[in-house]
Design a protein around this motif. Structure first.
Motif, mmCIF file in Angstrom:
data_model
loop_
_atom_site.group_PDB
_atom_site.id
_atom_site.type_symbol
_atom_site.label_atom_id
_atom_site.label_comp_id
_atom_site.label_asym_id
_atom_site.label_seq_id
_atom_site.Cartn_x
_atom_site.Cartn_y
_atom_site.Cartn_z
ATOM 1 N N ILE A 251 6.554 -0.745 10.276
ATOM 2 C CA ILE A 251 6.039 -2.071 9.673
ATOM 3 C C ILE A 251 6.735 -3.094 11.103
ATOM 4 O O ILE A 251 8.054 -3.416 11.271
ATOM 5 N N SER A 253 6.234 -6.943 12.544
ATOM 6 C CA SER A 253 6.759 -8.395 12.956
ATOM 7 C C SER A 253 5.142 -9.182 12.653
ATOM 8 O O SER A 253 4.674 -8.724 13.593
ATOM 9 N N LEU A 257 1.185 -4.829 4.683
ATOM 10 C CA LEU A 257 1.006 -3.837 4.854
ATOM 11 C C LEU A 257 0.099 -3.379 3.787
ATOM 12 O O LEU A 257 0.197 -4.158 2.644
ATOM 13 N N PHE A 268 9.953 -2.969 6.117
ATOM 14 C CA PHE A 268 9.371 -3.844 4.552
ATOM 15 C C PHE A 268 10.476 -4.342 3.775
ATOM 16 O O PHE A 268 12.034 -4.075 4.077
ATOM 17 N N THR A 272 6.773 -9.161 3.330
ATOM 18 C CA THR A 272 5.948 -8.213 4.199
ATOM 19 C C THR A 272 4.961 -8.491 2.856
ATOM 20 O O THR A 272 5.020 -8.953 1.749
#
Ligand code: TXA
Ligand code: MG
Length: 330
Positions: A251, A253, A257, A268, A272
Motif C-alpha cells: 500500500i 501512502s 485498500l 497496511f 488504512t
C-alpha cells in the motif's frame, strides 16, 4: 445539454409502486428499478423519445445499443429470432444474469434508437422479483442500461442511483441491495457463440451448458470502432474519482485498500481505510460487494485505491474485467 429538473421520487418496492412504475414507463418516463445484477434505468423500448431521455439522463456521449428486458422467453421471441443455441441458453439461464444478442425480428416493437440502428438486439429476462413483476405489468420491452451517470460505477443500491441521477429521472423503485452485483454476461449467438462481456454467470457455466467453448473477440476486433461487438465496452468505465491500482502487493501512502481474503499487503496499518470484498475469499460475495465498496472507498477521497489480487475463477473474470476498466486512464 438541456437541463432536466424532475422531482425524482424513491418508493419502496411494493405492488403499488410497481404499478406506478409501469404507468410512468407506459407514458414515456424513466424509472430506475432493481435487477439481480445492478439497478437499471428503464424506458419503454418502442418509444424513441423515451429512449432518448435515457442518454440525456446518463449524459451518455453517444448512442450505444441497449439491452431490452422482457418478462419471459415468449416475450423475447417477439423481438428476435432464436437460434437453437440461443434457445438452449435461454431455457437454461433465464430468468437470470445472461443477455443474448440475436438477429432482430422484422417489425419488432423496438425503436431504432434502442438498438442504435443495428439489425441485432440484446435481450435479457432478469430474475429479480421486482423486475419480473414490473415487466409482466408493462407488457412491452423495457430497455435499461445501468442506472448511473455515464462512466461512473454501476449502482447496487437505490441510494447510488439517487446520488447519480436525482432530478433527471421520474422514479426509483428501491428493492434493497442486489445479490449478483456485476452486470449480466453477454453472449452473441452467431455462427460460433461469442463472449461479448463477462458477467453475472461464469463463462465456464455457459460453456458447460453448450458443450463447447465461447469465442473471445480478439483485441483487434474489440478496438475496431467501425464494427463494434459490444459497443458499450469502453476501456475507461466504472471509474471512481480516485486512481485505481490493481494487483497491489503493498500500500502506498494515502491509498485506501480494497481487500480480498484475509491477507494484508505490505504497508497496511490500523489507519488504512479498508473495505473487504470477501473476507472468506468467495468471488460471488466479492461481485455483490464490488461496486458499493468502490463507491464507499471513493467517498473518503483517498489519493488512490489499491486493489488486492482477485482470482480469475468463476465471477472473478467479471470482477477483474470491471476493475481493469476502472483502472484504465480516463
Ligand atoms: O446486468 C445488466 O446487463 C444491466 C442491467 C440493468 O440489466 N444492464 C447493463 O446495460 O449493463 P448497459 O447498457 O450498461 O450495457 C449493455 C451492453 C453494452 O456493452 C452494449 O454495447 C451491449 O450491451 N449491447 C447492446 N446491444 C448490443 C448489440 N446489438 N450488439 C452488441 N452489443 C450490444
Ligand atoms: Mg453500464
Amino acid at each position: 445539454m438541456v437541463a432536466i429538473n424532475l422531482p425524482t421520487q424513491t418508493l419502496n418496492a411494493s405492488p403499488a409502486s410497481v404499478a406506478q412504475a409501469a404507468d410512468v414507463l407506459r407514458r414515456g418516463g424513466l424509472v430506475a428499478f432493481p435487477t439481480e445484477t445492478v439497478y437499471g434505468l428503464g424506458a419503454r423500448a418502442d418509444n424513441a423519445d423515451a429512449v432518448a431521455l435515457i442518454y440525456q439522463a446518463k449524459g451518455r456521449p453517444s448512442f450505444n445499443p441497449l439491452i431490452a428486458h422482457v418478462a419471459d422467453l415468449h416475450a423475447a421471441e417477439a423481438l428476435a429470432v432464436f437460434t437453437p443455441v440461443a434457445r438452449k441458453l435461454a431455457e437454461k439461464f433465464w430468468p437470470g444474469p445472461l443477455t443474448l444478442v440475436l438477429q432482430k425480428r422484422d417489425g419488432a416493437p423496438l425503436s431504432d434508437l434502442a438498438t442504435a440502428g443495428l439489425d441485432t438486439v440484446a435481450i435479457r429476462v432478469p430474475s429479480h422479483p421486482v423486475a419480473r413483476a414490473l415487466l409482466s405489468e408493462c407488457g412491452f420491452a423495457v430497455v435499461a442500461p445501468s442506472a448511473n451517470r455515464s462512466g461512473h460505477v454501476s449502482p447496487t443500491l437505490a441510494r447510488h442511483v439517487d446520488e447519480d441521477l436525482h432530478g433527471r429521472i421520474d422514479l426509483i423503485v428501491d428493492g434493497g441491495a442486489l445479490n449478483v452485483g456485476v452486470e449480466s454476461t453477454i453472449v452473441g449467438c452467431f455462427d460460433q457463440p461469442v463472449l461479448l462481456r463477462p458477467g453475472g454467470i461464469a463463462t465456464a457455466e455457459i460453456e458447460d451448458a453448450l458443450g463447447c467453448k465461447l469465442r473471445h473477440p480478439s483485441t483487434a476486433e474489440e478496438a475496431d470502432q467501425t464494427r463494434p461487438l459490444a459497443p458499450g465496452m469502453l476501456t475507461s468505465h466504472y471509474a471512481p474519482n480516485a486512481r485505481v491500482r490493481l494487483n497491489a502487493r503493498e500500500i502506498h501512502s494515502g491509498e485506501a485498500l480494497l481487500a480480498f481474503g484475509t491477507d494484508r499487503p505490505a504497508g497496511f496499518t490500523e489507519r488504512t481505510t479498508i473495505m473487504n470484498l470477501s473476507e472468506r475469499g468467495d468471488v460471488g460475495e466479492a461481485a455483490a460487494n464490488l461496486f458499493s465498496h468502490l463507491r464507499a472507498l471513493d467517498a473518503g477521497r483517498p489519493s488512490g485505491i489499491a486493489v488486492m489480487p482477485i482470482p480469475e475463477t468463476g465471477l472473478g473474470e467479471a470482477i477483474n474485467d470491471r476493475l481493469r476498466r476502472s483502472a484504465a486512464p480516463q
